[in-house]
Design a protein around this motif. Sequence first.
Motif, mmCIF file in Angstrom:
data_model
loop_
_atom_site.group_PDB
_atom_site.id
_atom_site.type_symbol
_atom_site.label_atom_id
_atom_site.label_comp_id
_atom_site.label_asym_id
_atom_site.label_seq_id
_atom_site.Cartn_x
_atom_site.Cartn_y
_atom_site.Cartn_z
ATOM 1 N N LEU A 39 27.840 -22.747 8.129
ATOM 2 C CA LEU A 39 28.972 -22.651 7.187
ATOM 3 C C LEU A 39 29.768 -21.391 7.114
ATOM 4 N N GLN A 42 33.638 -21.342 8.119
ATOM 5 C CA GLN A 42 34.317 -21.938 6.847
ATOM 6 C C GLN A 42 34.353 -20.771 5.635
ATOM 7 N N ALA A 45 36.564 -18.139 6.077
ATOM 8 C CA ALA A 45 38.194 -18.410 5.994
ATOM 9 C C ALA A 45 38.566 -18.498 4.497
ATOM 10 N N LEU A 71 30.120 -24.160 -0.829
ATOM 11 C CA LEU A 71 31.167 -23.214 -0.346
ATOM 12 C C LEU A 71 31.828 -22.693 -1.780
#
Length: 295
Positions: A39, A42, A45, A71
Amino acid sequence: MSEFASATEPVAAETTVDIKPSDPRAYEHEPLSPKSHELLPQFRALLTEEMNKSLTDGDCERFLIARNCNLEKAHTMIEKYYNWYNSPFSTWKIANPALRPRDLDRQCPDDKEVHMARILQYSYTGCDRDGHPIYWEKSGQIAANFGTFRKHFTDDEIIARHIHMLEMNRLRCENSSCRLGKPIYKKILVMDLASIPVFPDWHLYRTMQKFEEIDQNYYPETLKTMILINAPVYFTAIWAVVKPWMDPVTLTKVYICGSDFLPTLRLHMDDDVIPAEYGGTKENFPWTWPECFQE
Protein backbone atom coordinates in the motif's frame (compact mmCIF):
# COMPACT_ATOMS: atom_id res chain seq x y z
CA MET A 1 16.63 12.68 56.20
CA SER A 2 16.56 13.41 52.49
CA GLU A 3 13.29 14.42 50.86
CA PHE A 4 13.91 11.71 48.27
CA ALA A 5 13.09 8.10 49.12
CA SER A 6 15.60 6.74 46.59
CA ALA A 7 17.84 9.70 45.94
CA THR A 8 21.17 9.80 44.20
CA GLU A 9 23.65 12.60 44.57
CA PRO A 10 22.94 15.51 42.21
CA VAL A 11 25.35 15.75 39.33
CA ALA A 12 26.39 18.57 37.07
CA ALA A 13 25.11 17.53 33.67
CA GLU A 14 24.72 18.77 30.14
CA THR A 15 21.28 19.11 28.59
CA THR A 16 22.47 18.40 25.06
CA VAL A 17 24.51 15.57 23.62
CA ASP A 18 26.77 15.52 20.59
CA ILE A 19 25.27 12.91 18.31
CA LYS A 20 26.12 12.79 14.65
CA PRO A 21 22.95 13.18 12.56
CA SER A 22 22.03 10.07 10.63
CA ASP A 23 20.39 9.78 7.24
CA PRO A 24 17.74 7.05 7.49
CA ARG A 25 17.94 6.70 3.71
CA ALA A 26 21.58 5.57 3.97
CA TYR A 27 20.40 1.95 4.08
CA GLU A 28 18.00 0.06 1.89
CA HIS A 29 14.44 0.02 3.20
CA GLU A 30 13.00 -3.36 4.13
CA PRO A 31 9.20 -3.82 4.21
CA LEU A 32 7.71 -3.86 7.70
CA SER A 33 4.88 -6.08 6.47
CA PRO A 34 3.79 -7.33 3.03
CA LYS A 35 0.48 -5.46 3.19
CA SER A 36 1.91 -2.11 4.33
CA HIS A 37 4.61 -2.34 1.68
CA GLU A 38 2.03 -3.07 -1.01
CA LEU A 39 0.00 0.00 0.00
CA LEU A 40 3.01 2.31 0.29
CA PRO A 41 2.69 3.94 -3.20
CA GLN A 42 -1.02 4.61 -2.68
CA PHE A 43 -0.36 5.99 0.77
CA ARG A 44 2.40 8.32 -0.39
CA ALA A 45 0.06 9.64 -3.10
CA LEU A 46 -2.17 10.95 -0.30
CA LEU A 47 0.63 12.92 1.35
CA THR A 48 1.79 16.45 0.61
CA GLU A 49 5.08 17.04 -1.15
CA GLU A 50 6.57 18.34 2.11
CA MET A 51 5.51 15.23 4.01
CA ASN A 52 6.84 12.92 1.32
CA LYS A 53 10.24 14.61 1.54
CA SER A 54 10.32 14.41 5.32
CA LEU A 55 8.89 10.95 6.03
CA THR A 56 10.73 7.73 5.30
CA ASP A 57 9.06 4.62 3.91
CA GLY A 58 9.46 3.12 7.36
CA ASP A 59 7.57 6.03 8.92
CA CYS A 60 4.72 5.57 6.47
CA GLU A 61 4.54 1.82 7.01
CA ARG A 62 4.49 2.24 10.80
CA PHE A 63 1.36 4.39 10.59
CA LEU A 64 -0.23 2.04 8.09
CA ILE A 65 0.33 -0.91 10.42
CA ALA A 66 -0.99 1.09 13.40
CA ARG A 67 -4.29 1.50 11.55
CA ASN A 68 -4.47 -2.04 10.18
CA CYS A 69 -3.49 -0.82 6.71
CA ASN A 70 -6.62 1.32 6.37
CA LEU A 71 -5.44 4.10 4.05
CA GLU A 72 -7.90 6.74 5.21
CA LYS A 73 -7.34 6.16 8.93
CA ALA A 74 -3.57 5.95 8.53
CA HIS A 75 -3.58 9.18 6.49
CA THR A 76 -5.55 11.01 9.18
CA MET A 77 -3.21 9.68 11.85
CA ILE A 78 0.03 10.62 10.10
CA GLU A 79 -1.27 14.11 9.24
CA LYS A 80 -2.05 14.75 12.90
CA TYR A 81 1.38 13.47 13.84
CA TYR A 82 3.16 15.62 11.25
CA ASN A 83 1.37 18.80 12.31
CA TRP A 84 2.04 18.08 15.99
CA TYR A 85 5.68 17.13 15.40
CA ASN A 86 6.48 20.35 13.55
CA SER A 87 4.48 22.81 15.68
CA PRO A 88 5.87 24.84 18.62
CA PHE A 89 4.76 23.91 22.11
CA SER A 90 3.49 27.52 22.34
CA THR A 91 1.19 27.49 25.37
CA TRP A 92 3.09 24.76 27.21
CA LYS A 93 4.68 25.75 30.51
CA ILE A 94 8.26 24.91 29.55
CA ALA A 95 11.44 26.99 29.47
CA ASN A 96 11.35 27.48 25.69
CA PRO A 97 7.83 27.15 24.24
CA ALA A 98 9.23 27.89 20.78
CA LEU A 99 10.63 24.36 20.75
CA ARG A 100 8.89 21.73 18.65
CA PRO A 101 8.76 17.99 19.39
CA ARG A 102 11.19 17.45 16.50
CA ASP A 103 13.76 19.62 18.31
CA LEU A 104 13.94 17.34 21.34
CA ASP A 105 16.19 14.68 19.85
CA ARG A 106 19.31 16.66 20.74
CA GLN A 107 17.97 19.28 23.13
CA CYS A 108 16.47 18.73 26.56
CA PRO A 109 13.30 20.80 27.16
CA ASP A 110 14.62 22.22 30.43
CA ASP A 111 17.80 22.90 32.39
CA LYS A 112 16.78 20.88 35.45
CA GLU A 113 18.91 17.78 35.01
CA VAL A 114 20.37 18.30 38.48
CA HIS A 115 16.90 17.67 39.96
CA MET A 116 16.25 14.79 37.58
CA ALA A 117 19.49 13.08 38.64
CA ARG A 118 18.47 13.23 42.29
CA ILE A 119 15.06 11.65 41.66
CA LEU A 120 15.45 9.24 38.76
CA GLN A 121 18.22 7.02 37.43
CA TYR A 122 17.99 6.30 33.70
CA SER A 123 20.37 5.33 30.91
CA TYR A 124 20.52 5.20 27.11
CA THR A 125 22.98 2.32 27.07
CA GLY A 126 23.45 -0.69 24.84
CA CYS A 127 21.52 -2.55 22.15
CA ASP A 128 19.99 -5.99 21.90
CA ARG A 129 21.40 -8.69 19.65
CA ASP A 130 19.59 -7.26 16.62
CA GLY A 131 20.70 -3.67 17.19
CA HIS A 132 17.58 -2.28 18.87
CA PRO A 133 18.60 0.37 21.44
CA ILE A 134 17.84 -0.27 25.10
CA TYR A 135 16.56 2.39 27.47
CA TRP A 136 16.92 1.62 31.20
CA GLU A 137 14.95 3.39 33.91
CA LYS A 138 14.46 2.93 37.64
CA SER A 139 10.80 3.85 37.38
CA GLY A 140 10.00 2.85 40.94
CA GLN A 141 12.15 5.74 42.16
CA ILE A 142 10.10 8.37 40.41
CA ALA A 143 6.84 6.69 41.45
CA ALA A 144 7.98 6.88 45.07
CA ASN A 145 8.98 10.54 44.72
CA PHE A 146 6.44 11.89 42.26
CA GLY A 147 5.13 14.55 44.63
CA THR A 148 8.65 15.93 45.04
CA PHE A 149 9.26 15.61 41.29
CA ARG A 150 6.25 17.88 40.61
CA LYS A 151 7.74 20.55 42.88
CA HIS A 152 10.61 20.94 40.41
CA PHE A 153 8.88 20.22 37.08
CA THR A 154 5.63 21.52 35.62
CA ASP A 155 3.23 18.95 34.19
CA ASP A 156 4.17 20.16 30.70
CA GLU A 157 7.88 19.76 31.44
CA ILE A 158 7.27 16.18 32.53
CA ILE A 159 5.46 15.42 29.27
CA ALA A 160 8.18 17.18 27.27
CA ARG A 161 10.78 15.07 29.08
CA HIS A 162 8.95 11.95 27.91
CA ILE A 163 8.94 13.21 24.32
CA HIS A 164 12.67 13.90 24.69
CA MET A 165 13.18 10.26 25.69
CA LEU A 166 11.19 9.06 22.66
CA GLU A 167 13.17 11.32 20.34
CA MET A 168 16.52 10.26 21.77
CA ASN A 169 15.61 6.63 21.18
CA ARG A 170 14.36 7.43 17.67
CA LEU A 171 17.73 8.97 16.92
CA ARG A 172 19.48 5.93 18.39
CA CYS A 173 17.43 3.73 16.06
CA GLU A 174 18.59 5.81 13.10
CA ASN A 175 22.20 5.52 14.22
CA SER A 176 21.84 1.74 14.61
CA SER A 177 20.28 1.54 11.14
CA CYS A 178 23.19 3.35 9.53
CA ARG A 179 25.77 1.43 11.53
CA LEU A 180 24.27 -1.97 10.72
CA GLY A 181 23.01 -1.22 7.22
CA LYS A 182 19.49 -2.38 7.99
CA PRO A 183 16.37 -0.61 9.28
CA ILE A 184 15.96 -0.40 13.05
CA TYR A 185 12.72 1.26 14.16
CA LYS A 186 12.08 -0.16 17.61
CA LYS A 187 13.51 0.17 21.10
CA ILE A 188 13.55 -1.98 24.22
CA LEU A 189 12.46 -0.50 27.55
CA VAL A 190 13.65 -1.98 30.85
CA MET A 191 11.79 -0.44 33.77
CA ASP A 192 12.86 -1.28 37.34
CA LEU A 193 9.81 -1.09 39.63
CA ALA A 194 11.68 -1.48 42.93
CA SER A 195 10.42 1.09 45.48
CA ILE A 196 7.10 1.65 43.69
CA PRO A 197 4.54 2.51 46.39
CA VAL A 198 1.41 0.47 47.06
CA PHE A 199 -0.72 3.53 46.35
CA PRO A 200 1.00 5.75 43.75
CA ASP A 201 0.19 9.45 43.49
CA TRP A 202 -2.95 9.89 41.36
CA HIS A 203 -1.06 12.56 39.37
CA LEU A 204 1.32 9.79 38.32
CA TYR A 205 -1.56 7.78 36.86
CA ARG A 206 -2.76 10.84 34.94
CA THR A 207 0.75 11.48 33.63
CA MET A 208 1.22 7.84 32.58
CA GLN A 209 -2.03 8.03 30.64
CA LYS A 210 -0.75 11.10 28.77
CA PHE A 211 2.50 9.28 28.04
CA GLU A 212 0.57 6.39 26.56
CA GLU A 213 -1.56 8.70 24.39
CA ILE A 214 1.58 10.28 22.93
CA ASP A 215 3.20 6.89 22.36
CA GLN A 216 0.17 5.49 20.56
CA ASN A 217 -0.77 8.54 18.51
CA TYR A 218 2.64 9.87 17.50
CA TYR A 219 5.16 7.03 17.89
CA PRO A 220 3.31 3.89 16.76
CA GLU A 221 5.16 0.64 16.14
CA THR A 222 8.36 1.86 17.83
CA LEU A 223 8.36 -0.53 20.81
CA LYS A 224 9.95 -3.94 20.44
CA THR A 225 9.68 -5.06 24.06
CA MET A 226 8.97 -3.59 27.49
CA ILE A 227 10.43 -5.53 30.42
CA LEU A 228 9.19 -4.57 33.88
CA ILE A 229 11.52 -5.94 36.57
CA ASN A 230 11.36 -6.15 40.37
CA ALA A 231 7.56 -5.89 40.22
CA PRO A 232 6.17 -6.37 43.75
CA VAL A 233 3.17 -8.63 44.39
CA TYR A 234 0.84 -5.65 44.71
CA PHE A 235 1.80 -4.40 41.25
CA THR A 236 -1.09 -6.48 39.87
CA ALA A 237 -3.49 -3.88 41.32
CA ILE A 238 -1.52 -1.00 39.76
CA TRP A 239 -1.34 -2.83 36.42
CA ALA A 240 -5.12 -3.30 36.47
CA VAL A 241 -5.45 0.50 36.39
CA VAL A 242 -2.82 1.05 33.69
CA LYS A 243 -3.64 -1.84 31.36
CA PRO A 244 -6.91 -0.44 29.88
CA TRP A 245 -5.04 2.62 28.53
CA MET A 246 -2.64 0.51 26.52
CA ASP A 247 -3.01 -0.67 22.96
CA PRO A 248 -3.75 -4.43 22.77
CA VAL A 249 -0.76 -4.96 20.47
CA THR A 250 1.52 -3.14 22.93
CA LEU A 251 0.31 -5.37 25.75
CA THR A 252 1.60 -8.45 23.90
CA LYS A 253 5.11 -6.95 24.08
CA VAL A 254 5.17 -6.49 27.86
CA TYR A 255 6.96 -8.84 30.27
CA ILE A 256 6.23 -8.41 33.98
CA CYS A 257 8.91 -9.97 36.18
CA GLY A 258 9.54 -10.13 39.89
CA SER A 259 13.05 -10.50 41.27
CA ASP A 260 13.84 -13.44 38.96
CA PHE A 261 14.09 -11.26 35.85
CA LEU A 262 17.58 -12.12 34.54
CA PRO A 263 16.42 -15.02 32.30
CA THR A 264 13.96 -12.63 30.61
CA LEU A 265 16.65 -10.00 30.02
CA ARG A 266 18.89 -12.71 28.55
CA LEU A 267 16.18 -13.63 26.04
CA HIS A 268 16.79 -10.25 24.40
CA MET A 269 20.34 -9.14 25.19
CA ASP A 270 23.80 -10.36 26.10
CA ASP A 271 25.30 -10.16 29.57
CA ASP A 272 27.81 -7.50 28.52
CA VAL A 273 25.04 -4.89 28.16
CA ILE A 274 23.18 -5.89 31.35
CA PRO A 275 24.22 -3.93 34.47
CA ALA A 276 26.20 -5.98 36.99
CA GLU A 277 23.63 -5.07 39.64
CA TYR A 278 21.05 -6.94 37.55
CA GLY A 279 23.22 -10.04 37.10
CA GLY A 280 25.04 -9.02 33.92
CA THR A 281 28.71 -8.25 33.40
CA LYS A 282 28.61 -4.51 32.64
CA GLU A 283 30.42 -2.88 35.54
CA ASN A 284 30.21 0.85 36.34
CA PHE A 285 26.91 1.13 34.51
CA PRO A 286 26.41 4.78 33.45
CA TRP A 287 23.27 6.06 35.16
CA THR A 288 24.19 9.77 34.95
CA TRP A 289 23.85 12.21 32.06
CA PRO A 290 25.52 12.60 29.58
CA GLU A 291 27.67 9.52 30.24
CA CYS A 292 24.53 7.37 30.11
CA PHE A 293 24.31 7.83 26.32
CA GLN A 294 26.28 4.81 25.14
CA GLU A 295 25.60 2.50 22.21
